[in-house]
Write an enzyme that holds these catalytic residues in place. Structure first.
Site, mmCIF file in Angstrom:
data_model
loop_
_atom_site.group_PDB
_atom_site.id
_atom_site.type_symbol
_atom_site.label_atom_id
_atom_site.label_comp_id
_atom_site.label_asym_id
_atom_site.label_seq_id
_atom_site.Cartn_x
_atom_site.Cartn_y
_atom_site.Cartn_z
ATOM 1 N N ARG A 186 0.866 -1.175 0.000
ATOM 2 C CA ARG A 186 0.000 0.000 0.000
ATOM 3 C C ARG A 186 0.906 1.230 0.000
ATOM 4 N NH1 ARG A 186 -2.012 -3.534 4.020
ATOM 5 N NH2 ARG A 186 -4.103 -4.351 3.579
ATOM 6 N N LYS A 241 -2.109 -2.646 8.029
ATOM 7 C CA LYS A 241 -3.296 -2.177 8.739
ATOM 8 C C LYS A 241 -3.364 -2.797 10.132
ATOM 9 C CE LYS A 241 -6.356 -1.115 4.842
ATOM 10 N NZ LYS A 241 -7.658 -1.406 4.209
ATOM 11 N N HIS A 282 -2.530 2.558 -5.928
ATOM 12 C CA HIS A 282 -3.086 1.294 -5.431
ATOM 13 C C HIS A 282 -3.283 0.283 -6.563
ATOM 14 C CE1 HIS A 282 -4.655 -0.722 -1.887
ATOM 15 N NE2 HIS A 282 -5.630 -1.217 -2.622
ATOM 16 N N ARG A 299 -0.645 -2.277 -6.622
ATOM 17 C CA ARG A 299 -0.866 -3.395 -5.682
ATOM 18 C C ARG A 299 -1.783 -4.428 -6.322
ATOM 19 N NH1 ARG A 299 -0.996 -4.770 -0.103
ATOM 20 N NH2 ARG A 299 -3.029 -5.348 0.715
ATOM 21 N N HIS A 301 -3.659 -9.478 3.713
ATOM 22 C CA HIS A 301 -5.115 -9.526 3.873
ATOM 23 C C HIS A 301 -5.479 -10.386 5.082
ATOM 24 C CE1 HIS A 301 -5.983 -8.576 -0.647
ATOM 25 N NE2 HIS A 301 -5.787 -7.496 0.070
ATOM 26 N N TYR A 329 -9.368 -11.270 -6.696
ATOM 27 C CA TYR A 329 -8.472 -11.326 -7.841
ATOM 28 C C TYR A 329 -8.814 -12.505 -8.750
ATOM 29 C CZ TYR A 329 -5.886 -7.752 -5.410
ATOM 30 O OH TYR A 329 -5.546 -6.588 -4.791
#
Length: 319
Positions: free
Chosen positions: A167, A193, A260, A263, A286, A295
């Site tokens: 990110r 995150k 982004h 990514r 994730h 994806y």
């Protein structure tokens, strides 16, 4: 404690204990303010802590209906139905989080919140760049920079974004000292995150670009930001986003091409190359595999599009 004070206590808790980002806190404050304003009018007065426990499912549904009506009557926002549904879904999430906090910290239980249906939304599929475009990003953006320092910095930054699938916030948070493990093991320790750490392998090409940038870094101290701005402070994400906007305009690419997107490109190109979905999940950081599975759906959509354009039977002549 009043309801408004409870909201402020909840936001403080979210920031201190859940380490929510400033943007998340701002969104939750906005959403809860709207919820409280509606309930104050709907119930002829803002409920106190005891009153919060007695807000009914009918009251909750009336609030959601009001939110939907507001979205319909506000064409100036130029919002799509799905975007409006995502906004309502986020507001439901904010209210649920708030009531969970009340139950755990203040003993205020409200079963109606758990029965409230979340508006259905379509999760947007990732839109990656093509392999040639993704490879061209670092050098092309570097060519647009105003100074030699900015040119070399941008080349290193965008090489890292595509090469490691980071990110933009993760890349800009790095200091020069964070490259030390890479020199020995070929991996970077990334804080993502929720301050969750993950190890990301760094390709040899990316390592060389980063090392080359550090040798030219204007302030190569261990504690210095890896990617500084003009005044030496940490580069702001908006500057990198602006650089990519200028490049995509010159390259004739659509508006969804952002930092982004690199990514998304990283993950999509790995999957197309046969990488396991679990591996991609770990590399991206994730928390849920369902997020990574987007994806797979994006790749299926791309294959169907190619098939529809290329297969002779896909073009039916109209009489």
């Amino acid at each position: 404690m009043t309801a408004q004070e409870a909201v402020q206590a909840f936001l403080t808790w979210m920031g201190a204990e859940r380490r929510a980002s400033p943007l998340t806190l701002e969104a939750y404050q906005h959403d809860l303010s709207r919820f409280m304003a509606f309930m104050g009018e709907h119930l002829n007065g803002l409920p106190d802590m005891a009153g919060l426990a007695h807000i009914s499912l009918r009251d909750m549904r009336a609030w959601l209906a009001h939110e939907q009506a507001q979205a319909t009557l506000a064409p100036v926002r130029k919002t799509t139905p799905d975007r409006a549904a995502r906004t309502r879904s986020r507001r439901v999430s904010a209210v649920r989080s708030f009531f969970r906090y009340l139950a755990r910290r203040h003993g205020v239980e409200n079963a109606a919140v758990g029965l409230l249906a979340t508006p259905r939304t379509k999760k947007p599929l990732p839109r990656p760049l093509s392999v040639p475009d993704a490879k061209a990003v670092p050098e092309d953006i570097a060519d647009l920079a105003n100074t030699d320092m900015a040119s070399r910095r941008d080349a290193a930054l965008f090489t890292l974004l595509y090469g490691c699938g980071l990110r933009i916030s993760e890349a800009l948070a790095l200091n020069i000292a964070d490259l030390s493990p890479m020199r020995g093991s070929g991996v970077l320790r990334i804080k993502g995150k929720g301050n969750k750490e993950r190890l990301v392998p760094v390709l040899e090409h990316v390592q060389k670009v980063l090392e080359g940038w550090v040798r030219l870094h204007p302030s190569p101290l261990a504690t210095s930001p890896l990617f500084p701005g003009v005044r030496g402070k940490r580069l702001q994400a908006g500057i990198a986003q602006k650089a990519m906007r200028e490049w995509r305009a010159m390259a004739g690419l659509p508006d969804h091409v952002t930092p982004h997107s690199l990514r998304h490109s990283f993950a999509t190109h790995l999957m197309e190359g046969g990488a396991d979905l679990r591996v991609i999940q770990e590399l991206l950081g994730h928390a849920s595999l369902s997020t990574t599975q987007r994806y797979t759906l994006a790749d299926e959509a791309r294959l169907l599009d190619v098939w529809a354009k290329a297969h002779p039977r896909a073009h039916v002549a109209h009489k």
